[in-house]
Design a protein around this motif. Structure first.
Motif, PDB file in Angstrom:
ATOM      1  N   ASP A 174     -79.597 -20.245 -23.828  1.00  0.00           N
ATOM      2  CA  ASP A 174     -78.228 -19.772 -23.615  1.00  0.00           C
ATOM      3  C   ASP A 174     -77.371 -21.032 -23.584  1.00  0.00           C
ATOM      4  OD1 ASP A 174     -75.760 -19.091 -22.610  1.00  0.00           O
ATOM      5  OD2 ASP A 174     -76.505 -18.030 -20.850  1.00  0.00           O
ATOM      6  N   PHE A 175     -76.536 -21.190 -24.620  1.00  0.00           N
ATOM      7  CA  PHE A 175     -75.687 -22.374 -24.699  1.00  0.00           C
ATOM      8  C   PHE A 175     -74.279 -21.967 -24.280  1.00  0.00           C
ATOM      9  CE2 PHE A 175     -73.771 -25.839 -27.604  1.00  0.00           C
ATOM     10  CZ  PHE A 175     -73.735 -26.729 -26.542  1.00  0.00           C
ATOM     11  N   HIS A 176     -73.933 -22.342 -23.059  1.00  0.00           N
ATOM     12  CA  HIS A 176     -72.659 -21.935 -22.482  1.00  0.00           C
ATOM     13  C   HIS A 176     -71.604 -22.974 -22.884  1.00  0.00           C
ATOM     14  CE1 HIS A 176     -70.726 -19.244 -19.643  1.00  0.00           C
ATOM     15  NE2 HIS A 176     -70.050 -20.281 -19.187  1.00  0.00           N
ATOM     16  N   GLY A 222     -71.997 -26.858 -22.814  1.00  0.00           N
ATOM     17  CA  GLY A 222     -71.385 -27.733 -23.817  1.00  0.00           C
ATOM     18  C   GLY A 222     -70.547 -28.839 -23.195  1.00  0.00           C
ATOM     19  N   ARG A 223     -70.113 -29.758 -24.050  1.00  0.00           N
ATOM     20  CA  ARG A 223     -69.295 -30.871 -23.548  1.00  0.00           C
ATOM     21  C   ARG A 223     -67.878 -30.868 -24.102  1.00  0.00           C
ATOM     22  NH1 ARG A 223     -72.491 -36.435 -23.955  1.00  0.00           N
ATOM     23  NH2 ARG A 223     -72.619 -35.830 -26.143  1.00  0.00           N
ATOM     24  N   VAL A 224     -67.651 -30.015 -25.104  1.00  0.00           N
ATOM     25  CA  VAL A 224     -66.300 -30.000 -25.697  1.00  0.00           C
ATOM     26  C   VAL A 224     -65.448 -28.991 -24.937  1.00  0.00           C
ATOM     27  CG1 VAL A 224     -64.987 -29.636 -27.820  1.00  0.00           C
ATOM     28  CG2 VAL A 224     -67.329 -30.551 -27.927  1.00  0.00           C
ATOM     29  N   PHE A 225     -64.328 -29.432 -24.403  1.00  0.00           N
ATOM     30  CA  PHE A 225     -63.432 -28.612 -23.565  1.00  0.00           C
ATOM     31  C   PHE A 225     -64.159 -28.014 -22.362  1.00  0.00           C
ATOM     32  CE2 PHE A 225     -61.929 -27.655 -28.042  1.00  0.00           C
ATOM     33  CZ  PHE A 225     -61.002 -28.684 -28.066  1.00  0.00           C
ATOM     34  N   MET A 226     -65.124 -28.732 -21.859  1.00  0.00           N
ATOM     35  CA  MET A 226     -65.907 -28.237 -20.719  1.00  0.00           C
ATOM     36  C   MET A 226     -66.017 -29.346 -19.673  1.00  0.00           C
ATOM     37  SD  MET A 226     -66.890 -25.119 -21.421  1.00  0.00           S
ATOM     38  CE  MET A 226     -68.324 -24.619 -20.513  1.00  0.00           C
ATOM     39  N   PRO A 227     -66.423 -29.001 -18.449  1.00  0.00           N
ATOM     40  CA  PRO A 227     -66.594 -30.051 -17.430  1.00  0.00           C
ATOM     41  C   PRO A 227     -67.650 -31.060 -17.882  1.00  0.00           C
ATOM     42  CG  PRO A 227     -66.850 -27.863 -16.468  1.00  0.00           C
ATOM     43  CD  PRO A 227     -66.781 -27.677 -17.931  1.00  0.00           C
ATOM     44  N   PRO A 228     -67.613 -32.276 -17.334  1.00  0.00           N
ATOM     45  CA  PRO A 228     -68.560 -33.301 -17.784  1.00  0.00           C
ATOM     46  C   PRO A 228     -70.018 -32.846 -17.664  1.00  0.00           C
ATOM     47  CG  PRO A 228     -66.972 -34.201 -16.229  1.00  0.00           C
ATOM     48  CD  PRO A 228     -66.749 -32.735 -16.259  1.00  0.00           C
ATOM     49  N   ALA A 229     -70.783 -33.177 -18.694  1.00  0.00           N
ATOM     50  CA  ALA A 229     -72.211 -32.832 -18.687  1.00  0.00           C
ATOM     51  C   ALA A 229     -72.934 -33.834 -19.568  1.00  0.00           C
ATOM     52  CB  ALA A 229     -72.417 -31.419 -19.218  1.00  0.00           C
ATOM     53  N   GLN A 230     -74.250 -33.852 -19.449  1.00  0.00           N
ATOM     54  CA  GLN A 230     -75.021 -34.733 -20.319  1.00  0.00           C
ATOM     55  C   GLN A 230     -75.133 -34.111 -21.710  1.00  0.00           C
ATOM     56  OE1 GLN A 230     -78.602 -35.155 -18.032  1.00  0.00           O
ATOM     57  NE2 GLN A 230     -77.413 -35.921 -16.293  1.00  0.00           N
ATOM     58  N   CYS A 231     -75.595 -34.890 -22.663  1.00  0.00           N
ATOM     59  CA  CYS A 231     -75.661 -34.424 -24.060  1.00  0.00           C
ATOM     60  C   CYS A 231     -76.571 -33.198 -24.183  1.00  0.00           C
ATOM     61  CB  CYS A 231     -76.181 -35.553 -24.941  1.00  0.00           C
ATOM     62  SG  CYS A 231     -76.505 -34.974 -26.619  1.00  0.00           S
ATOM     63  N   PRO A 232     -76.023 -32.056 -24.609  1.00  0.00           N
ATOM     64  CA  PRO A 232     -76.854 -30.853 -24.700  1.00  0.00           C
ATOM     65  C   PRO A 232     -77.937 -30.962 -25.780  1.00  0.00           C
ATOM     66  CG  PRO A 232     -74.662 -30.441 -25.570  1.00  0.00           C
ATOM     67  CD  PRO A 232     -74.635 -31.804 -24.985  1.00  0.00           C
ATOM     68  N   PHE A 233     -77.673 -31.797 -26.794  1.00  0.00           N
ATOM     69  CA  PHE A 233     -78.640 -31.942 -27.892  1.00  0.00           C
ATOM     70  C   PHE A 233     -79.908 -32.627 -27.381  1.00  0.00           C
ATOM     71  CE2 PHE A 233     -74.654 -31.108 -29.788  1.00  0.00           C
ATOM     72  CZ  PHE A 233     -74.893 -30.521 -31.011  1.00  0.00           C
ATOM     73  N   HIS A 234     -79.713 -33.753 -26.689  1.00  0.00           N
ATOM     74  CA  HIS A 234     -80.872 -34.465 -26.158  1.00  0.00           C
ATOM     75  C   HIS A 234     -81.535 -33.679 -25.032  1.00  0.00           C
ATOM     76  CE1 HIS A 234     -78.855 -37.829 -28.245  1.00  0.00           C
ATOM     77  NE2 HIS A 234     -80.113 -38.123 -28.539  1.00  0.00           N
ATOM     78  N   ALA A 235     -80.687 -33.025 -24.228  1.00  0.00           N
ATOM     79  CA  ALA A 235     -81.238 -32.223 -23.121  1.00  0.00           C
ATOM     80  C   ALA A 235     -82.109 -31.102 -23.683  1.00  0.00           C
ATOM     81  CB  ALA A 235     -80.118 -31.646 -22.277  1.00  0.00           C
ATOM     82  N   ALA A 236     -81.652 -30.499 -24.794  1.00  0.00           N
ATOM     83  CA  ALA A 236     -82.436 -29.411 -25.399  1.00  0.00           C
ATOM     84  C   ALA A 236     -83.789 -29.934 -25.863  1.00  0.00           C
ATOM     85  CB  ALA A 236     -81.659 -28.810 -26.566  1.00  0.00           C
ATOM     86  N   ARG A 238     -79.506 -22.561 -13.823  1.00  0.00           N
ATOM     87  CA  ARG A 238     -78.186 -23.170 -14.050  1.00  0.00           C
ATOM     88  C   ARG A 238     -78.304 -24.097 -15.262  1.00  0.00           C
ATOM     89  NH1 ARG A 238     -80.111 -28.440 -13.687  1.00  0.00           N
ATOM     90  NH2 ARG A 238     -81.142 -28.837 -11.714  1.00  0.00           N
ATOM     91  N   PRO A 239     -77.184 -24.550 -15.807  1.00  0.00           N
ATOM     92  CA  PRO A 239     -77.297 -25.415 -16.982  1.00  0.00           C
ATOM     93  C   PRO A 239     -78.192 -26.624 -16.710  1.00  0.00           C
ATOM     94  CG  PRO A 239     -75.047 -24.704 -16.711  1.00  0.00           C
ATOM     95  CD  PRO A 239     -75.779 -24.235 -15.496  1.00  0.00           C
ATOM     96  N   MET A 240     -79.059 -26.893 -17.674  1.00  0.00           N
ATOM     97  CA  MET A 240     -80.046 -27.961 -17.534  1.00  0.00           C
ATOM     98  C   MET A 240     -79.375 -29.337 -17.542  1.00  0.00           C
ATOM     99  SD  MET A 240     -83.293 -28.388 -17.402  1.00  0.00           S
ATOM    100  CE  MET A 240     -84.164 -29.931 -17.234  1.00  0.00           C
ATOM    101  N   ASN A 241     -78.321 -29.453 -18.352  1.00  0.00           N
ATOM    102  CA  ASN A 241     -77.770 -30.788 -18.587  1.00  0.00           C
ATOM    103  C   ASN A 241     -76.615 -31.157 -17.660  1.00  0.00           C
ATOM    104  OD1 ASN A 241     -76.485 -28.715 -20.049  1.00  0.00           O
ATOM    105  ND2 ASN A 241     -75.504 -30.172 -21.418  1.00  0.00           N
ATOM    106  N   ILE A 242     -76.601 -30.576 -16.444  1.00  0.00           N
ATOM    107  CA  ILE A 242     -75.679 -31.111 -15.428  1.00  0.00           C
ATOM    108  C   ILE A 242     -76.495 -32.107 -14.614  1.00  0.00           C
ATOM    109  CG2 ILE A 242     -74.145 -29.124 -15.407  1.00  0.00           C
ATOM    110  CD1 ILE A 242     -75.593 -28.101 -12.911  1.00  0.00           C
ATOM    111  N   SER A 243     -75.995 -32.517 -13.466  1.00  0.00           N
ATOM    112  CA  SER A 243     -76.710 -33.549 -12.710  1.00  0.00           C
ATOM    113  C   SER A 243     -78.159 -33.137 -12.406  1.00  0.00           C
ATOM    114  CB  SER A 243     -75.985 -33.786 -11.385  1.00  0.00           C
ATOM    115  OG  SER A 243     -76.803 -34.527 -10.526  1.00  0.00           O
ATOM    116  N   PRO A 244     -79.105 -34.064 -12.592  1.00  0.00           N
ATOM    117  CA  PRO A 244     -80.496 -33.727 -12.253  1.00  0.00           C
ATOM    118  C   PRO A 244     -80.671 -33.442 -10.763  1.00  0.00           C
ATOM    119  CG  PRO A 244     -80.318 -35.982 -13.098  1.00  0.00           C
ATOM    120  CD  PRO A 244     -78.951 -35.410 -13.123  1.00  0.00           C
ATOM    121  N   SER A 245     -79.703 -33.877  -9.960  1.00  0.00           N
ATOM    122  CA  SER A 245     -79.819 -33.621  -8.518  1.00  0.00           C
ATOM    123  C   SER A 245     -79.266 -32.249  -8.141  1.00  0.00           C
ATOM    124  CB  SER A 245     -79.026 -34.670  -7.732  1.00  0.00           C
ATOM    125  OG  SER A 245     -79.373 -35.946  -8.145  1.00  0.00           O
TER     126      SER A 245
END
Lengths: 454, 261
Positions: free
Chosen positions: B152-154, B118-132, B87-94
């Motif tokens: 895979d950058f969704h 992503g964070r633009v027009f998407m549900p809240p998530a942590q920064c994909p750049f730092h997460a990457a 699943r996307p890495m940059n959603i909640s760590p829990s």
């Protein structure tokens, strides 16, 4: 189930080994217990002897020979006893393992049936492979493998020309110099009379085409049955026999069967074309008002009442089989077809035909069905029409179990409806068929009697 | 090494065409690893354990997902026990499951796969750049010899995808955008050797709106009534990309694929 055959199936052996996890724990615990228990026991019974030497300055503790001999002897007995108990335990576990394998096999076949009925070939393929890995009955295995091969040949891009049916030609599609071949039935005319216009739908019982009868110049629907029907001589004969009965059904609320065609090894039947939508599709977009619902209910019941008077039971009544014409006239489709398929050699022992969500308890238990089974299925449809939700939800196996044992919540607990309608639906859904309406006429009377109250 | 990435598989038409074409595609491009985005594989929304197993059974090595991952609750326990669906890495760590995985096969280099949202027009998530950055560092610490990394950058916004592509150029093997279901023709090997495409496209029915029934989607726009649409029926297509890499982990080529029966 044959235990020797089962032993040749890695999936069943794996299941047995997983099921035996408590045995492994028992062996480890008992070995540790034996080692330390016996040591503790003998230590206290035969305390170590202290040997003095060199003017009594140095001393050492040592076990007596008797201690060691007894320890070796008893530990060997206990270890052997533990291993024997574990072995016996594992033998006892064979039966539940085979039962579980059987359950998983039936479950996988049911899922494959459901998937195939919905043209979900990837899921059907996957579940059939699971079923194949668990099946030890040669006949069942043969049929499963045949189904796998059929899906593979209809999907695989590397199908050989020799496997194609005579009435199908090989279409080649060039994908960047890679030739991908796929069998397709692209005949434009059936029996030189019916011109295919467009596909109306596809299900487990075949593809339905909107076609034009060029002789009578009218639009009709043609159901193209799966190739397996044409391959089985006995089934084909029965199909024609049943079709003669079904052709006698002439009622404004039943889709009229026109003709049966055996054209170049493919079976078709032509029927009345209904310009409308299935109840299933209609329910997905909205829930009809109560008056419309009762209109629909009465029309469906009238169709059922008529068919029952002709001694024909539907056996697979569900929203997908009920068409709503644009002028709100109801047409029930596929009367008797479930029997045609259900009794055929196509079914695999242990599986039940029909749609679990609308299946009567007797059908779910594999018992004989009668007119009252249709009343149950109809009540399930009515429940969904009234509430907008199905009476049960969950995996197929759970639904089947609920159909047999559990009463759904009263519709009135979900939506506001008259008490008499709530009672009518619940009566139709009684688990004991003797407690249901005994025929469609009785239910029609009940609805008509109270309808004026709305 | 050749990697096949299959764009968002939508519903059963998507799964059926993937099942049909996968053997031919794998053979044609000598594919070593097949990754598929399966977040729309169950009726257009989410994925179920049975469907995940069916996709893996047909030859997909790893399934990535996106914002619809939790649509079916039965996937939650499955995610906790499986490494084959991420699943996307940059959603909640829990959140259950993992946001990255390393797949290995004999005779070829291991491939690290990271899923980001992503964070633009998407549900809240942590920064994909730092997460990457963090995940690349973590994954390479865990697997010292790992040179091939696919992300895979969704995400919805092209700018966000392009920016991340440039940000990670030279740090990963390839960045593949997903989510919009429309294949873009901007595939490129960036200067430091990262293969990039804004969106790999979709695998499903193309006679619809993003794989869904066009009438229902039109009705959604004209009536403002928001509800899940059904999967479309009609012409099916498998869309995705094939990336060829060199031993160093740099990409040599990226080819768009768009196949139908």
């Amino acid at each position: 189930m044959n235990k020797i055959e089962a032993a040749k199936k890695p999936a069943i052996v794996k299941l047995w080994l997983i099921k035996s996890v408590r045995v492994y724990i028992f062996i480890i615990v008992s070995f540790i217990g034996i080692k330390y228990g016996l040591t503790f026991y003998f230590k206290h019974k035969y305390p170590p002897e202290t040997k003095k030497s060199f003017f009594g300055i140095f001393s050492e503790n040592s076990h007596s020979d008797k201690w060691l001999t007894l320890y070796d002897k008893w530990s060997t007995y206990f270890y052997l006893a533990a291993i024997s108990a574990a072995g016996l335990w594992m033998i006892i576990l064979i039966k539940p393992t085979l039962e579980e394998a059987d359950y998983l096999l039936i479950n996988a076949l049911k899922k494959a049936d459901d998937a195939e009925a919905g043209n979900d070939l990837s899921l059907a393929f996957y579940n059939l492979k699971i079923a194949s890995s668990l099946s030890i009955n040669r006949e069942t295995l043969k049929r499963i493998n045949e189904r796998i091969e059929k899906i593979r040949s209809s999907l695989s891009s590397s199908i050989s020309i020799s496997k194609a049916k005579p009435d199908r030609r090989i279409k080649t599609v060039d994908i960047d110099n890679t030739v991908v071949k796929k069998t397709i039935n692209n005949k434009e005319y059936i029996a030189n009379r019916y011109k295919k216009i467009r596909k109306l739908g596809q299900g487990g019982m075949g593809v339905v085409w909107l076609s034009e009868d060029i002789t009578l110049e009218r639009q009709i629907a043609i159901k193209e049955l799966p190739v397996r029907f044409a391959d089985d001589k006995e089934l084909k004969e029965r199909f024609f026999r049943e079709a003669k009965l079904l052709a006698k059904l002439t009622h404004p609320n039943i889709i009229q069967l026109y003709d049966i065609i055996d054209d170049e090894d493919t079976l078709y039947y032509t029927m009345e074309f209904v310009d409308g939508v299935s109840l299933d599709k209609l329910l997905r977009s909205s829930r009809p008002p109560i008056n419309t619902t009762l209109d629909y209910a009465l029309q469906i019941l009238k169709g059922i009442e008529y068919a029952h008077s002709m001694k024909i039971i539907h056996r697979d009544l569900k929203p997908m089989n009920i068409m709503v014409r644009k002028d709100d006239i109801i047409k029930v489709a596929d009367f008797g077809l479930a029997k045609l398929v259900g009794n055929s050699s196509l079914t695999i022992a242990g599986t039940v035909m029909g749609s679990p969500m609308y299946m009567s308890p007797e059908q779910a238990s594999g018992e004989d069905t009668d007119e009252r089974s249709d009343i149950y299925s109809f009540s399930m449809v009515l429940y969904e029409l009234v509430t907008g939700v199905t009476a049960f939800a969950g995996p197929t196996a759970d639904i089947l179990a609920k159909q047999i044992r559990t009463m759904p919540p009263h519709p009135s607990s979900l939506v506001t409806i008259p008490a008499w309608l709530d009672e009518a639906i619940m009566k139709g859904l009684a688990k004991d068929r003797k407690q249901r309406y005994q025929d469609a006429s009785e239910m029609i009377e009940h609805i008509k009697k109270h309808r004026s109250e709305i | 090494m050749n990697i096949l990435f299959i764009g968002d598989i939508v519903g059963k038409p998507g799964r059926n065409i993937a099942l049909s074409l996968l053997p031919a595609l794998k053979s044609k491009y000598s594919i070593n690893y097949t990754i598929a985005n399966g977040e729309n594989s169950a009726g257009g929304y989410g994925i179920t354990p049975d469907i995940a197993r069916a996709l893996l059974d047909m030859g997909v090595d790893l399934i990535t997902t996106g914002n619809h991952i939790w649509e079916h609750k039965e996937i939650i326990p499955y995610m906790s026990g499986s490494n084959a669906v991420i699943r996307p890495m940059n959603i909640s760590p829990s959140a259950p499951g993992k946001g990255y995985a390393v797949i290995k096969k004999t005779g070829v280099h291991a491939l690290g796969v990271i899923n980001l949202i992503g964070r633009v027009f998407m549900p809240p998530a942590q920064c994909p750049f730092h997460a990457a950055q963090d995940t690349i560092s973590r994954i390479t610490q865990e697997e010292h010899d790992l040179k091939h990394i696919l992300i895979d950058f969704h995400a919805e916004a092209t700018s966000e995808k392009q920016a991340l592509g440039w940000f990670l150029d030279g740090k990963i093997t390839t960045l593949i955008g997903t989510h919009t279901h429309v294949q873009t023709s901007d595939e490129i090997i960036l200067p430091q050797g990262t293969a990039y495409i804004t969106d790999a496209g979709m695998t499903g029915v193309v006679d619809g709106v993003l794989g869904m029934d066009k009438e229902q989607i039109i009705s959604r726009f004209t009536t403002s009534v928001q509800r899940h649409a059904d999967v479309a029926k009609g012409k099916e297509e498998l869309q995705g990309v094939v990336i060829t890499t060199e031993d160093s982990g740099r990409s040599l080529s990226i080819i768009r694929i768009k196949e139908h029966l």
